[in-house]
Write a protein that holds these residues in place. Sequence first.
Motif, PDB file in Angstrom:
ATOM      1  N   UNK A 162       0.811  -1.221   0.037  1.00 44.90           N
ATOM      2  CA  UNK A 162      -0.027   0.048   0.125  1.00 44.90           C
ATOM      3  C   UNK A 162       0.885   1.163   0.072  1.00 44.90           C
ATOM      4  N   UNK A 163       0.402   2.244  -0.688  1.00 42.71           N
ATOM      5  CA  UNK A 163       0.999   3.503  -0.635  1.00 42.71           C
ATOM      6  C   UNK A 163       1.096   4.279   0.744  1.00 42.71           C
ATOM      7  N   UNK A 164       2.426   4.662   0.971  1.00 47.29           N
ATOM      8  CA  UNK A 164       2.566   5.285   2.478  1.00 47.29           C
ATOM      9  C   UNK A 164       1.729   6.375   2.722  1.00 47.29           C
ATOM     10  N   UNK A 165       0.979   6.570   3.657  1.00 49.62           N
ATOM     11  CA  UNK A 165      -0.041   7.645   3.849  1.00 49.62           C
ATOM     12  C   UNK A 165       0.870   8.944   4.162  1.00 49.62           C
ATOM     13  N   UNK A 166       0.427   9.844   3.496  1.00 43.46           N
ATOM     14  CA  UNK A 166       0.972  11.593   3.541  1.00 43.46           C
ATOM     15  C   UNK A 166      -0.176  12.368   4.251  1.00 43.46           C
ATOM     16  N   UNK A 167       0.180  13.372   4.939  1.00 42.17           N
ATOM     17  CA  UNK A 167      -0.790  14.341   5.706  1.00 42.17           C
ATOM     18  C   UNK A 167      -1.585  15.164   4.523  1.00 42.17           C
ATOM     19  N   UNK A 168      -2.581  15.575   5.100  1.00 40.08           N
ATOM     20  CA  UNK A 168      -3.356  16.529   4.009  1.00 40.08           C
ATOM     21  C   UNK A 168      -2.945  17.789   3.559  1.00 40.08           C
ATOM     22  N   UNK A 169      -2.770  18.067   2.506  1.00 44.55           N
ATOM     23  CA  UNK A 169      -2.382  19.559   2.115  1.00 44.55           C
ATOM     24  C   UNK A 169      -2.937  20.583   2.811  1.00 44.55           C
ATOM     25  N   UNK A 170      -2.162  21.416   3.321  1.00 43.37           N
ATOM     26  CA  UNK A 170      -2.890  22.837   3.958  1.00 43.37           C
ATOM     27  C   UNK A 170      -2.589  24.029   3.242  1.00 43.37           C
ATOM     28  N   UNK A 171      -1.996  23.915   2.034  1.00 42.90           N
ATOM     29  CA  UNK A 171      -1.692  25.354   1.309  1.00 42.90           C
ATOM     30  C   UNK A 171      -0.770  26.117   1.863  1.00 42.90           C
ATOM     31  N   UNK A 202      -1.276  15.000   0.636  1.00 47.53           N
ATOM     32  CA  UNK A 202      -2.362  14.473  -0.131  1.00 47.53           C
ATOM     33  C   UNK A 202      -3.300  15.726  -0.277  1.00 47.53           C
ATOM     34  N   UNK A 203      -3.388  15.906  -1.468  1.00 45.12           N
ATOM     35  CA  UNK A 203      -4.272  17.233  -1.971  1.00 45.12           C
ATOM     36  C   UNK A 203      -5.459  16.649  -2.529  1.00 45.12           C
ATOM     37  N   UNK A 204      -5.937  15.611  -2.442  1.00 42.64           N
ATOM     38  CA  UNK A 204      -7.301  15.074  -3.151  1.00 42.64           C
ATOM     39  C   UNK A 204      -8.645  15.890  -2.889  1.00 42.64           C
ATOM     40  N   UNK A 210     -14.166  13.062  -7.856  1.00 43.58           N
ATOM     41  CA  UNK A 210     -13.329  12.127  -7.098  1.00 43.58           C
ATOM     42  C   UNK A 210     -12.642  11.044  -8.095  1.00 43.58           C
ATOM     43  N   UNK A 211     -11.718  10.569  -7.593  1.00 42.79           N
ATOM     44  CA  UNK A 211     -10.924   9.576  -8.691  1.00 42.79           C
ATOM     45  C   UNK A 211     -11.476   8.192  -8.494  1.00 42.79           C
ATOM     46  N   UNK A 212     -11.791   7.893  -9.656  1.00 41.09           N
ATOM     47  CA  UNK A 212     -12.451   6.292  -9.919  1.00 41.09           C
ATOM     48  C   UNK A 212     -11.596   5.238  -9.259  1.00 41.09           C
ATOM     49  N   UNK A 213     -12.245   4.149  -8.618  1.00 45.10           N
ATOM     50  CA  UNK A 213     -11.623   3.188  -8.313  1.00 45.10           C
ATOM     51  C   UNK A 213     -10.699   2.541  -9.308  1.00 45.10           C
ATOM     52  N   UNK A 267      -7.373  14.869 -12.653  1.00 42.06           N
ATOM     53  CA  UNK A 267      -6.671  16.049 -12.125  1.00 42.06           C
ATOM     54  C   UNK A 267      -5.273  15.811 -11.521  1.00 42.06           C
ATOM     55  N   UNK A 268      -4.377  16.835 -11.668  1.00 44.86           N
ATOM     56  CA  UNK A 268      -3.263  16.784 -11.005  1.00 44.86           C
ATOM     57  C   UNK A 268      -3.077  16.377  -9.370  1.00 44.86           C
ATOM     58  N   UNK A 269      -4.145  16.903  -8.812  1.00 44.51           N
ATOM     59  CA  UNK A 269      -4.463  16.958  -7.246  1.00 44.51           C
ATOM     60  C   UNK A 269      -4.539  15.267  -6.842  1.00 44.51           C
ATOM     61  N   UNK A 270      -5.150  14.494  -7.737  1.00 40.13           N
ATOM     62  CA  UNK A 270      -5.106  13.371  -7.434  1.00 40.13           C
ATOM     63  C   UNK A 270      -3.915  12.367  -7.233  1.00 40.13           C
ATOM     64  N   UNK A 271      -2.419  13.133  -7.842  1.00 43.66           N
ATOM     65  CA  UNK A 271      -1.558  12.345  -7.809  1.00 43.66           C
ATOM     66  C   UNK A 271      -0.342  13.051  -7.290  1.00 43.66           C
TER      67      UNK A 271
END
Length: 463
Positions: A88-97, A107-109, A115-118, A298-302
Amino acid sequence: MKLHRIVIVPGALLGLVYVVGYLELLRRHTNVQECEHRDTEHTAVMQRKKLNDEQLVSSTNYETEVNQLVDIFREKVATLKKKHIWSELHPFPRCTGKEKKALDMCNDTAACKNPLPAADSLENIRNILTPVTKLQEGALGRIKDVFNIQERRKYAFVTAASADHFDESQEMIMTLDKYIFPHLSNYSFYYYDMGLNRSQVKLLQQYGRAEIKRYPFDLLPDRFSYLKCYTWKPVVIQAHFDHAEYTFWLDASGRFDKGNLREMFDLLKETGVLLSPWPKYPFAQHCSKHMFSYFNTEACHFSVYHESEANVIMLHNQPFTRRLIMDPWVSRAVDPNCLCHPGATDLFSCNFSIRKYGKCHRSPWLELLQMSDMAKATWLVLPQMTDMPKATWLVLLQMSDMPKATWLVLLQMSDMPKATWLVLLQMTDMPKATWLVLLQMSDMPKATWLVLLQMSGMPKAPL
């Protein structure tokens, strides 16, 4: 057990000593009969007609079978999980700006509009196949036929180089000869000539293990000749993929080290593809916004994904790899609105001091400059120190105690006068005992060695 280690230069310098003139050394120490240059392939190429975009690109999208590919994808994931290869991908904190550094991952999702499809959904697989749907039916086969590969082998090793990367490719060949080829049978090694000079071609012919093929630029649309877009790479890999069980692509900078071949092939057979990761640089910032739009995302999903290097690519011939990796990748190269889309060349320069999605579109050499720890003013000094073969720089890189990122810039320099070697040696902080290796590899008269050795302060006993 230890897997074969893949060494990327300059991406990862892992202690291999660069061998200047490996093929020349082989020529001097073996009784290889000199071959005449074969023009039969060139004649055959001239008899085939050049492909144009009307034969490759469709004006309307066509549907491809998605349901079957979803099943292939799900089966692959299930197999990897069952064999404990999946991670699994290592979890990252949410982006705050408030993130300042370009390399700070978060994580900027939440900022994405949709939403990003499964991963295993029909929608996602359809998005992956977007470039395939934009081609004429049969276009991939026509591209493959241009290369006219006839023989089948269990293992196909493929590389390509122009004259300025030939020296660098010799160590790649040396590592294959040392660590890979002695343990295999039923393999082929293809070296694509992308602008070699006559003496370089002659050395390859005398080496005898490589099948030298001219890259068929004259049979492909002109845009494939623009090397910095790298559209030429996936199409040559695809040409060999269906003619081997295992296909290996190696840039001139790719290296193998010793390890367990069986484990490497077993892992490759399970995964279908192996790449060398580059777990530092943010994919979403280094890919143009056009590309994300092209794939309906969208770029934010990646934002949490790093780049992978394409210096060494290992592929196993199976439906998953062919349909879900190779076909979309090659189609990206063939579609003029994808990999080398209009405006892509304007995004080759990458500013590492800013944090912004789509700020560049992956130009490796420019990025190496940005990656260095040197002051930019120093970049202007380095070109003045020209006239050492690039091959020699790799020796200095691997022996120095300087930050490796700094040395990435030096790789671009060439042909330094031998008189300036001493300056470099003093800059490297390398153990003085290693100077002798460099001296032996130089073209300077041996009578001048004494001066450098005396200045090194090296004990006389080791000599």
